[in-house]
Design a protein around this motif. Structure first.
Motif, PDB file in Angstrom:
ATOM      1  N   ASP A 180     -33.553  93.851 -56.719  1.00  0.00           N
ATOM      2  CA  ASP A 180     -33.738  93.702 -55.284  1.00  0.00           C
ATOM      3  C   ASP A 180     -33.639  95.045 -54.577  1.00  0.00           C
ATOM      4  OD1 ASP A 180     -33.918  90.861 -55.408  1.00  0.00           O
ATOM      5  OD2 ASP A 180     -31.733  90.785 -55.656  1.00  0.00           O
ATOM      6  N   PRO A 181     -34.619  95.409 -53.745  1.00  0.00           N
ATOM      7  CA  PRO A 181     -34.531  96.677 -53.038  1.00  0.00           C
ATOM      8  C   PRO A 181     -33.286  96.754 -52.171  1.00  0.00           C
ATOM      9  CG  PRO A 181     -36.230  95.273 -52.085  1.00  0.00           C
ATOM     10  CD  PRO A 181     -35.809  94.631 -53.363  1.00  0.00           C
ATOM     11  N   ASN A 182     -32.653  97.912 -52.193  1.00  0.00           N
ATOM     12  CA  ASN A 182     -31.474  98.215 -51.375  1.00  0.00           C
ATOM     13  C   ASN A 182     -30.212  97.455 -51.792  1.00  0.00           C
ATOM     14  OD1 ASN A 182     -32.688 100.030 -49.246  1.00  0.00           O
ATOM     15  ND2 ASN A 182     -33.946  98.206 -48.951  1.00  0.00           N
ATOM     16  N   GLN A 183     -30.278  96.685 -52.858  1.00  0.00           N
ATOM     17  CA  GLN A 183     -29.120  95.886 -53.244  1.00  0.00           C
ATOM     18  C   GLN A 183     -28.930  95.882 -54.759  1.00  0.00           C
ATOM     19  OE1 GLN A 183     -28.500  92.141 -50.716  1.00  0.00           O
ATOM     20  NE2 GLN A 183     -30.662  92.592 -50.325  1.00  0.00           N
ATOM     21  N   VAL A 184     -27.662  95.743 -55.149  1.00  0.00           N
ATOM     22  CA  VAL A 184     -27.272  95.552 -56.538  1.00  0.00           C
ATOM     23  C   VAL A 184     -26.214  94.450 -56.557  1.00  0.00           C
ATOM     24  CG1 VAL A 184     -27.801  97.878 -57.367  1.00  0.00           C
ATOM     25  CG2 VAL A 184     -25.601  97.430 -56.263  1.00  0.00           C
ATOM     26  N   PRO A 185     -26.029  93.767 -57.666  1.00  0.00           N
ATOM     27  CA  PRO A 185     -25.016  92.712 -57.689  1.00  0.00           C
ATOM     28  C   PRO A 185     -23.593  93.220 -57.492  1.00  0.00           C
ATOM     29  CG  PRO A 185     -26.588  92.428 -59.476  1.00  0.00           C
ATOM     30  CD  PRO A 185     -26.847  93.763 -58.883  1.00  0.00           C
ATOM     31  N   ASP A 186     -23.346  94.489 -57.849  1.00  0.00           N
ATOM     32  CA  ASP A 186     -22.005  95.061 -57.726  1.00  0.00           C
ATOM     33  C   ASP A 186     -22.158  96.523 -57.330  1.00  0.00           C
ATOM     34  OD1 ASP A 186     -19.455  96.059 -57.967  1.00  0.00           O
ATOM     35  OD2 ASP A 186     -19.078  95.222 -59.955  1.00  0.00           O
ATOM     36  N   ILE A 187     -21.710  96.878 -56.136  1.00  0.00           N
ATOM     37  CA  ILE A 187     -21.935  98.239 -55.650  1.00  0.00           C
ATOM     38  C   ILE A 187     -21.129  99.274 -56.419  1.00  0.00           C
ATOM     39  CG2 ILE A 187     -22.586  97.438 -53.348  1.00  0.00           C
ATOM     40  CD1 ILE A 187     -19.864  98.516 -52.334  1.00  0.00           C
ATOM     41  N   SER A 188     -20.209  98.846 -57.283  1.00  0.00           N
ATOM     42  CA  SER A 188     -19.504  99.831 -58.103  1.00  0.00           C
ATOM     43  C   SER A 188     -20.457 100.558 -59.042  1.00  0.00           C
ATOM     44  CB  SER A 188     -18.381  99.177 -58.905  1.00  0.00           C
ATOM     45  OG  SER A 188     -18.892  98.337 -59.914  1.00  0.00           O
ATOM     46  N   VAL A 189     -21.650  99.984 -59.294  1.00  0.00           N
ATOM     47  CA  VAL A 189     -22.615 100.649 -60.167  1.00  0.00           C
ATOM     48  C   VAL A 189     -23.094 101.967 -59.559  1.00  0.00           C
ATOM     49  CG1 VAL A 189     -24.764  99.615 -59.283  1.00  0.00           C
ATOM     50  CG2 VAL A 189     -24.566 100.157 -61.712  1.00  0.00           C
ATOM     51  N   TYR A 190     -22.985 102.114 -58.235  1.00  0.00           N
ATOM     52  CA  TYR A 190     -23.389 103.377 -57.616  1.00  0.00           C
ATOM     53  C   TYR A 190     -22.529 104.547 -58.077  1.00  0.00           C
ATOM     54  CZ  TYR A 190     -26.163 100.552 -54.350  1.00  0.00           C
ATOM     55  OH  TYR A 190     -27.063  99.684 -53.785  1.00  0.00           O
ATOM     56  N   ALA A 191     -21.376 104.268 -58.690  1.00  0.00           N
ATOM     57  CA  ALA A 191     -20.590 105.346 -59.284  1.00  0.00           C
ATOM     58  C   ALA A 191     -21.411 106.109 -60.319  1.00  0.00           C
ATOM     59  CB  ALA A 191     -19.317 104.794 -59.913  1.00  0.00           C
ATOM     60  N   GLN A 192     -22.287 105.404 -61.024  1.00  0.00           N
ATOM     61  CA  GLN A 192     -23.146 106.075 -61.998  1.00  0.00           C
ATOM     62  C   GLN A 192     -24.107 107.038 -61.311  1.00  0.00           C
ATOM     63  OE1 GLN A 192     -25.008 102.808 -64.027  1.00  0.00           O
ATOM     64  NE2 GLN A 192     -23.146 102.241 -65.146  1.00  0.00           N
ATOM     65  N   ASP A 193     -24.675 106.612 -60.193  1.00  0.00           N
ATOM     66  CA  ASP A 193     -25.590 107.479 -59.450  1.00  0.00           C
ATOM     67  C   ASP A 193     -24.880 108.744 -58.996  1.00  0.00           C
ATOM     68  OD1 ASP A 193     -26.236 104.644 -59.359  1.00  0.00           O
ATOM     69  OD2 ASP A 193     -27.849 105.115 -57.953  1.00  0.00           O
ATOM     70  N   LEU A 194     -23.654 108.564 -58.475  1.00  0.00           N
ATOM     71  CA  LEU A 194     -22.905 109.724 -57.989  1.00  0.00           C
ATOM     72  C   LEU A 194     -22.431 110.599 -59.136  1.00  0.00           C
ATOM     73  CD1 LEU A 194     -20.836 108.230 -55.031  1.00  0.00           C
ATOM     74  CD2 LEU A 194     -23.100 109.305 -55.013  1.00  0.00           C
ATOM     75  N   ASP A 195     -22.086 109.999 -60.266  1.00  0.00           N
ATOM     76  CA  ASP A 195     -21.703 110.796 -61.431  1.00  0.00           C
ATOM     77  C   ASP A 195     -22.812 111.758 -61.826  1.00  0.00           C
ATOM     78  OD1 ASP A 195     -19.208 109.643 -61.785  1.00  0.00           O
ATOM     79  OD2 ASP A 195     -19.869 108.231 -63.324  1.00  0.00           O
ATOM     80  N   VAL A 196     -24.032 111.241 -61.952  1.00  0.00           N
ATOM     81  CA  VAL A 196     -25.139 112.075 -62.418  1.00  0.00           C
ATOM     82  C   VAL A 196     -25.518 113.097 -61.353  1.00  0.00           C
ATOM     83  CG1 VAL A 196     -27.498 112.093 -63.285  1.00  0.00           C
ATOM     84  CG2 VAL A 196     -25.953 110.256 -63.942  1.00  0.00           C
ATOM     85  N   ALA A 197     -25.519 112.686 -60.089  1.00  0.00           N
ATOM     86  CA  ALA A 197     -25.804 113.640 -59.018  1.00  0.00           C
ATOM     87  C   ALA A 197     -24.772 114.759 -59.011  1.00  0.00           C
ATOM     88  CB  ALA A 197     -25.826 112.925 -57.670  1.00  0.00           C
ATOM     89  N   ALA A 198     -23.491 114.400 -59.118  1.00  0.00           N
ATOM     90  CA  ALA A 198     -22.427 115.409 -59.107  1.00  0.00           C
ATOM     91  C   ALA A 198     -22.549 116.342 -60.305  1.00  0.00           C
ATOM     92  CB  ALA A 198     -21.064 114.733 -59.083  1.00  0.00           C
ATOM     93  N   ALA A 199     -22.831 115.787 -61.484  1.00  0.00           N
ATOM     94  CA  ALA A 199     -22.960 116.619 -62.670  1.00  0.00           C
ATOM     95  C   ALA A 199     -24.129 117.590 -62.544  1.00  0.00           C
ATOM     96  CB  ALA A 199     -23.130 115.736 -63.909  1.00  0.00           C
ATOM     97  N   THR A 200     -25.237 117.118 -61.975  1.00  0.00           N
ATOM     98  CA  THR A 200     -26.404 117.976 -61.791  1.00  0.00           C
ATOM     99  C   THR A 200     -26.096 119.114 -60.812  1.00  0.00           C
ATOM    100  OG1 THR A 200     -27.841 116.076 -62.197  1.00  0.00           O
ATOM    101  CG2 THR A 200     -28.847 117.986 -61.155  1.00  0.00           C
ATOM    102  N   ILE A 201     -25.380 118.789 -59.757  1.00  0.00           N
ATOM    103  CA  ILE A 201     -25.023 119.806 -58.766  1.00  0.00           C
ATOM    104  C   ILE A 201     -24.045 120.808 -59.365  1.00  0.00           C
ATOM    105  CG2 ILE A 201     -23.821 120.155 -56.569  1.00  0.00           C
ATOM    106  CD1 ILE A 201     -25.002 117.391 -55.737  1.00  0.00           C
ATOM    107  N   ARG A 202     -23.046 120.339 -60.080  1.00  0.00           N
ATOM    108  CA  ARG A 202     -22.090 121.249 -60.722  1.00  0.00           C
ATOM    109  C   ARG A 202     -22.799 122.165 -61.707  1.00  0.00           C
ATOM    110  NH1 ARG A 202     -16.821 121.177 -58.374  1.00  0.00           N
ATOM    111  NH2 ARG A 202     -16.181 119.011 -58.042  1.00  0.00           N
TER     112      ARG A 202
END
Length: 324
Positions: free
Chosen positions: A105-127
């Motif tokens: 579903d656009p803009n939605q996930v069943p559990d927003i804790s999954v966005y931790a994965q998005d931030l992990d990869v973004a943070a690692a790329t920036i670091r």
């Protein structure tokens, strides 16, 4: 909010390429577990303005039914000496197509804790680009996701800036209780059941086609009612309860909100959230929390009328200069 395990320091799947924001902006796709994708955006001149990586990078995280279309924020951060990045989380904006193609579903996930994965990869790329310190700037739902991620992943962020964070459902207590009971009952059996709608009035009021100041894609930031699904709302409410119990963050946090809330004054107040809730819950983030009120600010303070917008950006850059 239980932070999703990931092994998420994966390499981006595409090289940097020109972004839709125009000259100076670049984007790349981030590979996530289970075939998901997020998109990292940067203002390229801000990353290594003197030939060396900027010491501090700022990563902007948008809200619900939203994406990054704020070049003025990126340029303000760059002018203050910070590398400017943003992420379109899975299913949002630039990351919409892959999500929908996978029958999600656009803009939605069943559990927003999954966005931790998005931030992990973004943070690692920036670091990996050589920046010594990372500040995460979260707006609305992004302002809920970011502190929970920081609490579950100590050391990945060095500071947080929260722009009108969504700490509590903007409804009377009895309505919140009823909503919680509803989604707890419905989500396990019908996770995609529509339990509410996000109203279109605030987004429409911002858009230039309706008399506002801003140009953004209404296919990504809707001007029509947007259906809210049971599992997504359940995860939001659970995350808000987790935050309300206290996070004990060990990094400095700046929380900013408008001076007033109103359901109808979209261009002079926060017409989405109750600023009293934000003010009351901010101290539960940790021991080093600063709170700034922006007079005349709208829900996304970065999209406020000129005077409030300037006050917001000045407050952010001043705090960064003193705290990071």
């Amino acid at each position: 909010m239980t932070q999703q395990d990931a092994g998420t320091d994966a390499a981006p799947s595409t090289p940097w390429h020109d972004d839709l924001l125009g000259p100076g902006f670049e984007a790349r796709t981030l590979d996530l577990p289970d075939g998901a994708e997020a998109t990292l955006v940067r203002l390229a001149p801000s990353v290594a303005p003197g030939g060396e990586p900027a010491r501090v990078a700022v990563l902007a995280v948008h809200g619900f039914v939203d994406y990054f279309f704020h070049p003025h924020v990126a340029h303000t951060l760059a002018d203050a000496g910070y590398a400017s990045y943003a992420v379109d989380l899975r299913g949002h904006g630039r990351s919409w197509d892959a999500h929908v193609a996978a029958d999600r579903d656009p803009n939605q996930v069943p559990d927003i804790s999954v966005y931790a994965q998005d931030l992990d990869v973004a943070a690692a790329t920036i670091r990996a680009a050589g920046h010594e310190r990372l500040v995460v700037l979260g707006h609305s739902t992004g302002g809920l996701v970011a502190p929970l991620w920081a609490a579950g992943r100590p050391g990945r962020a060095d500071a947080l800036v929260l722009n009108s964070p969504w700490f509590r459902l903007n409804e009377p207590r009895l309505t919140r209780w009823a909503a919680t009971a509803l989604v707890e009952a419905v989500a396990p059996v019908a996770p995609r059941a529509v339990v509410s709608h996000l109203g279109p009035d605030y987004a429409a009021a911002l858009h230039a086609d309706h008399g506002g100041e801003w140009q953004f894609d209404p296919a990504w930031k809707w001007h029509t009612p947007f259906a809210v699904h049971a599992a997504w709302l359940r995860s939001v409410l659970r995350s808000q309860r987790r935050l309300a119990r206290g996070l004990d963050l060990e990094v400095p946090v700046l929380v900013l909100a408008s001076d007033r809330s109103s359901r109808d004054e979209h261009l002079a107040t926060d017409s989405v959230l109750d600023v009293a809730d934000i003010r009351a819950l901010a101290p539960r983030l940790g021991d080093d929390v600063s709170f700034v009120t922006i007079r005349g600010g709208v829900h996304d303070l970065a999209l406020s009328p000129a005077a409030a917008r300037a006050e917001y950006l000045r407050a952010v850059t001043d705090w960064l200069g003193a705290s990071v």
